[in-house]
Design an enzyme around this catalytic site. Structure first.
Site, PDB file in Angstrom:
ATOM      1  N   GLU A  17       0.887  -1.168   0.000  1.00  0.00           N
ATOM      2  CA  GLU A  17       0.000   0.000   0.000  1.00  0.00           C
ATOM      3  C   GLU A  17       0.918   1.210   0.000  1.00  0.00           C
ATOM      4  OE1 GLU A  17      -3.273   0.105  -0.103  1.00  0.00           O
ATOM      5  OE2 GLU A  17      -3.923  -1.939   0.384  1.00  0.00           O
ATOM      6  N   CYS A  38      -2.272   9.058   2.880  1.00  0.00           N
ATOM      7  CA  CYS A  38      -1.847   8.514   1.582  1.00  0.00           C
ATOM      8  C   CYS A  38      -2.822   8.870   0.470  1.00  0.00           C
ATOM      9  CB  CYS A  38      -1.640   7.014   1.661  1.00  0.00           C
ATOM     10  SG  CYS A  38      -3.037   6.134   2.353  1.00  0.00           S
TER      11      CYS A  38
END
Lengths: 476, 530
Positions: free
Chosen positions: B218, B252
């Site tokens: 990720e 993110c």
């Protein structure tokens, strides 16, 4: 007439890569069109169907493959995958929904779009050159351009792929690159969006390492020593027939071939007798003269298998002959093989079946668990308890009961799996203005009222009484 | 509560993994009841300690409690509960879809745990990023988790609490920095989940490759926003500012930069200034509604990028290094080659890039790394999605004037219309990237699947060789014909470019049925109406 294998010039490889990357163009253009994908799928199928005789001849030239085996495995595998994908790609490509319906997220109308991951590299091995190419079906269905690198150990088939596929498939998107180590190394220096590799674990590591540099996901279809468990109460004639069939097809060069049998002491002699009968029925004139038995792919691999046989401390029941010139290794049964034998180190990948005597099923399970997880595991039994014990105590890629190899033909799981491997699930959420009537607490300035409202909406409440732990911890 | 993070001695790491491996192999995590109990314990671990976690996050990241509850605590507790509620259906074997050739083999797909897994979490949402642990527990795996050394108070708190709630034979926390992580990566795991930067992602992937370990990465990237001239600017500004400034931009999926038509930039900026005042009053630093940067090194990095910008700072721009404070900042008239566009910002700076046409913006996005998330604000749904796609190969951008859809013309991990960042709360859609933004996904069932080996099983009936007996040697022309009729399909569709051949079979069948019905009309009528 088999064409000769010409390696792709090294400096052409980056150009081929660049051109398919440009053609991908973020998945727009022709690729976004399902009719185009279906058209290309059909073309791929016809590339094989139209040229059956030439494929048979190439496979016979490369590895002495009997027509029957080529049809049953390679050709039928490809044609069924093509047909299955053609029939299903429209439903596969449809937007799907969230895994569950929840009131909170329903307000955002979540959908999941199926998008091509990008440009894929498919590297295939020598043993089933066409069947292992079926990921190309998945790539086409998913809307991904692909570069294929078939094995240099099957020169006739790989040359034929380079000749025939360009006559059928869109050359801006689907290309064949041929070569050996240098060419493959060059391919692996470039950035792909997915790499599909079928072959050995050692090369698998090289592929995974190269992919890691570009953060490229990989799918590795490797091998291992797939064991066979036999229940003392099993139908031994049936087991012998199916196991030997699975072992001798393609002269044992099958990633899911039954590698060795864990034979209970009590039925060992009976099983050996059944195997001898099956062997006679398979090759009445002997295997070397038979049209029903293939050859090893290369002298080097034949030497490798000969090495195991030379060093085995087991007892050869039938077979054992090796002719390096013709790459013939006889279908061979070896009994009384111990776990530290030469035949029990690496994956055999040849037509030699060791029988490892075990006292009981637990000894077999211990043996399997002490080694790397196998690709597949076979159980011959009609006893539910026996089967459950093995299933529950072992880990393997897959399991087949009372037969061998058939899982390699299973179209369903394989078919959609190919599509899924090359598809990115892109969730889409849509927010509306009125949602902030509920979600207004998220905006600064933060205060107690907003905190209270947030807690009500967002903080979960636990549904069950605190558990009394049975583990090795005590709660506060 | 200490904020001194104690690193796990390097020599203990392999023994910890071996111990967990042994417990896993001994079948300790097999029972579903056991897994459910551990999932509840995981949830209680956080619920019982909300205040200590709020304090730790405030210490590590200057986090306001509303953000810690909303974005970190609710995530991990929610994930544990979601797994608890759904595990029974998740562990059931799937039946393979029906196929006439394969149904005699009763194909099934069993869900089995992969084994002992490693989960490495970043500093920005220490608790939300632990959510996949719930998936691993539900899947029946043993778990080693390494939280970030950049959030010492939070990581130490997690380390202290785990043994009080979770079975220490199966679920362990280890701490450390580069040396300890390197050691962990040299060991063999059955899956590695890493959340963090692309640079370290490569190191993880390389280490995983050595053991042929599957990994989920990720990562991040620059998540773009496209704002249409036909937008609700107040709503857009409010949501953009919120998504950018929570956690001081260290998200993110934060909106990294905003592409807006030249003509609309002023409207957007005005709306943003209004919201800015509403959010923070006169001084964001003392507003109680704004976090801090995690580490001084990051503060230096972000400040460095800001110092070099050639855009105009509209509001904000100041910072205090000792407090790791950078003011929420809006910069307009940024160009694509600005310093702020060289890397993922991961800080509280909203860049506005005016463009002469949306195509130029799409061109930029398409020629750069696929982002983790892509956002579009517009009242026109066809602008957002389902509209025409354009191929930039054949259509140079400057000749296209009509609105066309952003979604169909871009690739990204996730896509969100008219809002930002909230997708991190959804357990029913996959959370993950594509290309350099990562591979694999988590949340909800996707976490469970990540740690599950889907083991297909088949059972061959003895009678199958009545049909399939033709597979056995010796091979003859007769058996080959039979095999072909069984397994070698001919393609049932015409070759592309040809029309279908006349289907005489269909007409004959129809004629026969028609004749049969005609000849038996009386009988059939009697049957229907006795």
């Amino acid at each position: 007439m088999s064409p000769t294998l010409v390696y792709t010039p090294i400096d052409e490889i980056p150009k081929i890569h660049a051109s398919v990357v440009a053609a991908f163009d973020n998945g727009t253009g022709k690729l976004a069109n399902l009719s185009f994908r279906k058209n290309q799928l059909l073309q791929l199928g016809y590339a094989f169907q139209d040229n059956l005789k030439r494929w048979e001849e190439a496979l016979a030239s490369d590895m002495g493959r009997p027509r029957m085996e080529s049809h049953m495995s390679d050709i039928s595998g490809m044609l069924s995958e093509v047909t299955f994908a053609y029939n299903n790609v429209s439903s596969w490509a449809k937007d799907s929904g969230p895994t569950n319906w929840t009131p909170t997220w329903a307000a955002f109308s979540p959908t999941i779009r199926k998008e091509p991951v990008g440009v894929v590299l498919i590297i295939t091995p020598f043993n089933f050159p066409i069947w292992t190419l079926t990921p190309l079906v998945g790539a086409i269905s998913a809307g991904c351009p692909a570069v294929i690198k078939p094995s240099e150990l099957t020169p006739a088939t790989s040359a034929l792929l380079a000749e025939i596929l360009p006559q059928y498939l869109d050359q801006s998107l689907y290309r064949v690159v041929n070569g050996a180590v240098a060419e493959t190394t060059k391919l692996l220096e470039l950035r792909w969006d997915h790499i599909m590799y079928t072959g050995s674990g050692s090369v698998g590591r090289i592929v995974a390492t190269a992919a890691a540099r570009h953060l490229t996901p990989v799918t590795l279809e490797l091998g291992g020593k797939s064991p066979v468990f036999i229940d003392p109460g099993a139908d031994l004639a049936l087991a012998a027939r199916r196991i030997l069939w699975g072992k001798f097809v393609n002269a044992g060069q099958t990633c899911i071939a039954p590698d060795h049998v864990l034979i209970p002491e009590s039925i060992k002699d009976k099983f050996v007798k059944e195997c001898q009968e099956v062997y006679q029925s398979f090759y009445p004139e002997g295997p070397e003269k038979s049209d029903s038995f293939g050859r090893i792919i290369s002298t080097r691999h034949a030497e490798r298998i000969k090495g195991y046989l030379d060093q085995t401390k087991g007892e050869i029941v039938f077979g054992g002959e090796v002719n390096l010139e013709t790459k013939f290794v006889a279908p061979t049964l070896v009994k009384n093989v111990t776990p530290d034998d030469s035949l029990m180190q690496d994956e055999i990948f040849g037509p030699v079946l060791p029988l490892v005597t075990v006292k009981d099923v637990n000894e077999g399970i211990r043996l399997v668990n002490s080694r790397d997880r196998p690709l597949t595991l076979y159980i011959f039994s009609n006893d539910t308890k026996f089967k459950s014990l093995i299933l529950g105590s072992t880990i393997s890629g897959s399991v087949l009961i009372n037969d061998v190899l058939m899982q390699g033909g299973s179209g369903n799981y394989k078919g959609k799996f190919g599509f899924d491997t090359f598809t990115h699930l892109r969730p889409t959420l849509t927010s509306s203005k009125w949602l902030d009537l509920i979600l207004n607490f998220r905006y600064p300035p933060y205060n107690d009222d907003k905190f209270k409202a947030m807690s009500k909406q967002v903080m979960p409440s636990l549904p069950a009484a605190r558990p009394t732990p049975t583990g090795t911890t005590k709660p506060q | 509560m200490t904020s001194e993070l104690v690193y796990t001695p390097v020599s203990e790491l392999a023994p910890i993994r071996d111990h967990l491996n042994a417990s896993f192999k001994a079948g300790k995590a097999k029972s579903i009841a056991f897994r459910k109990e551990q999932l509840l314990q995981l949830a209680y671990l956080f619920q019982d300690n909300i205040k200590p976690f709020q304090d730790a996050l405030a210490k590590d990241l200057g986090r306001p409690v509303l953000e810690s509850n909303m974005l970190d605590l609710s995530g991990i507790i929610g994930d544990a509960l979601y797994a608890y509620k759904n595990i029974d259906s998740w562990v059931k074997p799937d039946k393979a879809p029906f196929d006439i050739n394969w149904f005699p083999f009763s194909p099934k797909i069993n869900k089995e745990p992969k084994g002992t897994v490693l989960i490495i979490s970043p500093f920005n949402y220490p608790l939300w990023c632990m959510g996949p642990i719930a998936g691993a527990i539900a899947a029946g795996c043993a778990v080693v988790t390494k939280p970030s050394e950049l959030t010492p108070a939070t990581s130490q708190l997690i380390t202290d609490l785990f043994p009080k709630y979770l079975d220490q034979d199966l679920y362990r926390v280890v701490n450390g920095a580069v040396e300890e992580t390197t050691k962990l990566l040299s060991l063999k795991w059955d899956h590695i989940l890493y959340t963090g930067s692309g640079r370290v992602g490569r190191i993880i992937a390389l280490a995983a490759a050595k053991h042929l370990t599957p990994a989920t990465l990720e990562l991040g990237g620059k998540s773009p926003v496209i704002v249409d001239s036909n937008s609700d600017f107040d709503l857009t500004a409010k949501r953009l500012l919120w998504g950018k400034m929570i956690n001081s931009g260290q998200t993110c999926t934060a909106p990294d930069y905003v592409i807006v038509p030249d003509s609309a930039q002023a409207k957007l900026v005005t709306a943003l200034k209004v919201q800015y005042k509403k959010f923070y009053g006169d001084d964001p630093r003392t507003s109680g509604s704004f976090s801090r940067i995690c580490a001084t090194a990051h503060w230096d990095r972000i400040n460095g990028l800001l110092a070099e910008t050639k855009g105009n700072i509209v509001v904000g721009g100041e910072g205090i290094r000792a407090e790791k404070y950078i003011a929420p900042t809006i910069v307009q008239n940024v160009s694509f080659d600005d310093s702020l566009m060289t890397e993922e910002l991961f800080g509280p700076i909203l860049c506005i890039i005016p463009v002469p046409s949306i195509e130029i913006g799409l061109q930029y996005i398409r020629s750069h790394d696929s982002p983790l998330a892509l956002y579009v604000f517009s009242k026109d749904s066809k602008f957002r999605k389902y509209g025409k796609y354009i191929s930039l190969i054949t259509s140079p951008p400057n000749i296209l004037h009509n609105a066309r859809s952003v979604r169909e013309n871009t690739l990204s991990g996730m896509f969100f219309e008219n809002d930002v960042v909230l997708q991190g709360g959804s357990s029913v859609t996959p959370f993950g990237g594509v290309g350099p933004s990562g591979y694999g996904a988590h949340k909800g069932k996707y976490s469970f699947d990540m740690f599950t080996h889907h083991r297909s099983s088949y059972s061959s009936p003895s009678w199958i060789d009545v049909i399939m007996g033709v597979r056995f040697p010796p091979y003859t022309d007769v058996t080959l014909k039979k095999v072909n009729s069984l397994v070698l399909p001919t393609i049932p569709y015409p070759r592309p470019g040809e029309s279908a051949p006349f289907n005489w079979k269909r007409y004959v069948t129809f004629a026969v049925v028609f004749a049969a019905v005609a000849m038996n009309k009386q009988r059939i009528t009697n049957f229907i109406k006795p």
